[in-house]
Structures are given as C-alpha cells and as structure tokens.
Design an enzyme around this catalytic site. Structure first.
Site, PDB file in Angstrom:
ATOM      1  N   HIS B 129      42.980  29.666  24.841  1.00 54.87           N
ATOM      2  CA  HIS B 129      41.725  30.393  24.602  1.00 54.87           C
ATOM      3  C   HIS B 129      41.930  31.528  23.585  1.00 54.87           C
ATOM      4  O   HIS B 129      41.179  31.659  22.613  1.00 54.87           O
ATOM      5  CB  HIS B 129      41.211  30.955  25.933  1.00 54.87           C
ATOM      6  CG  HIS B 129      39.988  31.813  25.803  1.00 54.87           C
ATOM      7  ND1 HIS B 129      38.718  31.333  26.011  1.00 54.87           N
ATOM      8  CD2 HIS B 129      39.830  33.124  25.477  1.00 54.87           C
ATOM      9  CE1 HIS B 129      37.842  32.311  25.819  1.00 54.87           C
ATOM     10  NE2 HIS B 129      38.488  33.414  25.501  1.00 54.87           N
ATOM     11  N   GLU B 130      42.945  32.334  23.790  1.00 54.51           N
ATOM     12  CA  GLU B 130      43.138  33.503  22.923  1.00 54.51           C
ATOM     13  C   GLU B 130      43.516  33.099  21.499  1.00 54.51           C
ATOM     14  O   GLU B 130      43.168  33.798  20.539  1.00 54.51           O
ATOM     15  CB  GLU B 130      44.189  34.438  23.528  1.00 54.51           C
ATOM     16  CG  GLU B 130      43.839  35.005  24.902  1.00 54.51           C
ATOM     17  CD  GLU B 130      42.521  35.769  24.941  1.00 54.51           C
ATOM     18  OE1 GLU B 130      42.123  36.332  23.913  1.00 54.51           O
ATOM     19  OE2 GLU B 130      41.878  35.782  26.002  1.00 54.51           O
ATOM     20  N   HIS B 133      40.489  32.867  19.507  1.00 56.02           N
ATOM     21  CA  HIS B 133      40.043  34.158  18.959  1.00 56.02           C
ATOM     22  C   HIS B 133      40.854  34.536  17.721  1.00 56.02           C
ATOM     23  O   HIS B 133      40.308  35.003  16.727  1.00 56.02           O
ATOM     24  CB  HIS B 133      40.188  35.266  20.005  1.00 56.02           C
ATOM     25  CG  HIS B 133      39.189  35.192  21.120  1.00 56.02           C
ATOM     26  ND1 HIS B 133      37.850  34.941  20.921  1.00 56.02           N
ATOM     27  CD2 HIS B 133      39.336  35.357  22.464  1.00 56.02           C
ATOM     28  CE1 HIS B 133      37.222  34.959  22.080  1.00 56.02           C
ATOM     29  NE2 HIS B 133      38.101  35.190  23.037  1.00 56.02           N
ATOM     30  N   HIS B 139      33.103  33.518  21.875  1.00 57.47           N
ATOM     31  CA  HIS B 139      32.881  32.821  23.143  1.00 57.47           C
ATOM     32  C   HIS B 139      31.707  31.856  23.052  1.00 57.47           C
ATOM     33  O   HIS B 139      30.691  32.160  22.439  1.00 57.47           O
ATOM     34  CB  HIS B 139      32.633  33.843  24.262  1.00 57.47           C
ATOM     35  CG  HIS B 139      33.863  34.578  24.659  1.00 57.47           C
ATOM     36  ND1 HIS B 139      33.871  35.892  25.079  1.00 57.47           N
ATOM     37  CD2 HIS B 139      35.165  34.172  24.697  1.00 57.47           C
ATOM     38  CE1 HIS B 139      35.103  36.254  25.358  1.00 57.47           C
ATOM     39  NE2 HIS B 139      35.907  35.235  25.127  1.00 57.47           N
TER      40      HIS B 139
END
Lengths: 92, 194
Positions: B129-130, B133, B139
C-alpha cells in the site's frame, strides 16, 4: 487516536452533544474531511464530513454514524490523508 | 484510484530505476528477522514493478537511496506522529520525497501461522500500500484494492487490483511484460468507471 472510542458514538444524531464527538472531529480533520473543530456538537459540518467519508470509502451514504461507518472509523489505517491536498500538505 | 494534488510522479526517464534502503538507526524491534523483512519488501516492490516500467533495487547506502524505509514511534520529526498499537499503521510521502515510515508499535507479521496476536498486522500488505503512495497514488474507494486506506488486523491484501494498476499505469505507462491475464474479468470491468 483510540479508535475503539468511536464505538460509543454509534447512533449519535445531528443536533446532539456527545462526549467523544470532538475526538471524531479531530480524526476527520486529520484525514482531510473537516476543518479543525474542538467541540462535541454533532453539527452540519460533521454531517457533511461523515457524508464525504462515506462517499470516499465506498460506504452507504447516510450522513449518519451508522454501523458500517463506525466500523470503518475503528479500523486501523494508513496515515496519509484521504484528501491530502485539501486541508493538509504532505511535507516534502 | 486517486492521486495527490498536482499528480506528482517520479520524473526520471522511462524505464526508470529507484533504489530503496532500510534505516540502520530505526530498525524494527520484533521477532521478525532482517531477511524476512527484506523479503517482504522485495515482494511488495516486485508487484508494482511487474505492472509499470520501474525497477526497484535495494541499496546498501541509506543516505543515497531514493526510498528511505524506517520504523518509528510517536513523534518522529515529520509532524505526523504515530499513535501506538493499531490506529495509524504507517505513512509514506508523495513523489519524489521517498520517505516511508512504519509504526514501530505494531505487531508486524509475515506469517500468521507463527504470529498469533489478534493485533498482528501484515507487513507485506502495508508495504505494498505505502509503495503506491511513494509512486503517487492516493486512496481509492475500491474496497478490494491495495490503495484502500484501511486494513484490519490479520488481514492480508497484497495483490494489486485493476484499480491500482490503472492508476499507476496512468502515471508511468505499462510494463512491456504486463498482461491482463492475471486479473479476473469481473475485476477488470468492475473498475471501468473509475
């Protein structure tokens, strides 16, 4: 944030003043949904922020602190705001 | 899928190579070995690399790495304090900052058969997930996607969904070896409106 504190807010209604709402407002501010507010009143700003939260996270949009919304609020999550450009700046 | 304001991305020529390194001053303090952690991150970076023309390589030189990974507690200097067990698990910064911080207070796990804690958090899922980013994704509202903001304890979510893939490929283009074959028809079409 102690996210389990949000459990007691389930079913709180607009116009009411409930201990813990200020913590919810801080949470919603942190993640980009609400301007900073420190009171415990369930006002129109909070209702709008809850609606935005529900829309952003694909939840049923009710503007209320219903079960799916409270469950999501209590979930561990990433610290990056959901609207990073609106109320926060990612510090590069 | 969503982006940070201004749609930042790494501005190097395609195909590009990004290096990552783990902070020697902020290592994880858990039962996980260094090699287990490195392997989890290697798999997470590999998933993104398989869909875009970006290669990730672990570097020995922390100071010179593009992506800097560390485990931190509470206030740690970037104005985004961690909050102890569960709550906020990790955060990463938009391109081209490269900072990737994990909450040292979590019970990080790579194997739930071995880690029995009810509060255990899957390291590989959070890493995947990170990294999204770090590449420029925000998101998403697609609950099944890696870039959905929440992850429950003992939940695993490591496979990229079409929402993740379309978002990142709009920033960097497609890896020449990328194939839709790994995605189910329902996944491909259910995100067509995004």
């Amino acid at each position: 944030h102690n996210l389990h504190e949000f459990e007691k807010l389930r079913g709180a209604i607009k116009g009411s003043s409930v201990n813990g709402i200020s913590q919810l407002k801080r949470y919603l501010h942190r993640f980009g949904y609400l301007e900073a507010q420190a009171d415990d009143v369930f006002d129109s700003n909070l209702e709008n922020a809850i609606t935005k939260f529900q829309e952003k996270l694909g939840l049923p949009v009710t503007g209320k602190l219903d079960s799916p919304t409270v469950l999501e609020l209590m979930s561990p999550r990433c610290g990056v705001p959901d609207f990073p450009g609106k109320l926060h700046r990612i510090k590069n | 899928y969503a982006y940070f304001e201004g749609r930042p991305r790494w501005g190097r020529n395609i195909p590009m190579r990004l290096t990552y390194a783990f902070s020697p001053a902020n290592p994880i303090n858990s039962s996980l070995s260094k090699e287990e952690i490195r392997a989890a991150f290697r798999r997470s970076f590999g998933r993104w690399a398989s869909v875009i023309p970006v290669a990730f390589e672990e570097a020995g030189d922390y100071g010179g790495a593009d992506i800097k990974i560390g485990f931190y507690s509470g206030e740690h200097g970037d104005g985004e304090a961690f909050d102890g067990v569960l709550g906020v698990l990790a955060h990463a910064f938009s391109p081209e900052s490269g900072r990737f911080h994990l909450d040292a207070a979590e019970t990080w796990a790579v194997d739930f058969e071995r880690e029995k804690s009810a509060a255990a958090v899957d390291l590989e899922s959070v890493a995947t997930h990170e990294i999204g980013h770090l590449l420029g994704l925000g998101h998403t509202a697609v609950k099944e996607a890696v870039m959905y903001p929440s992850l429950r304890p003992r939940e695993t979510k490591v496979e990229l969904k079409m929402d993740d893939v379309k978002g990142v490929q709009a920033l960097y283009g497609s890896n020449p070896n990328f194939s839709l074959g790994a995605f189910s028809e329902s996944d491909i079409y259910s995100n067509g409106g995004n």
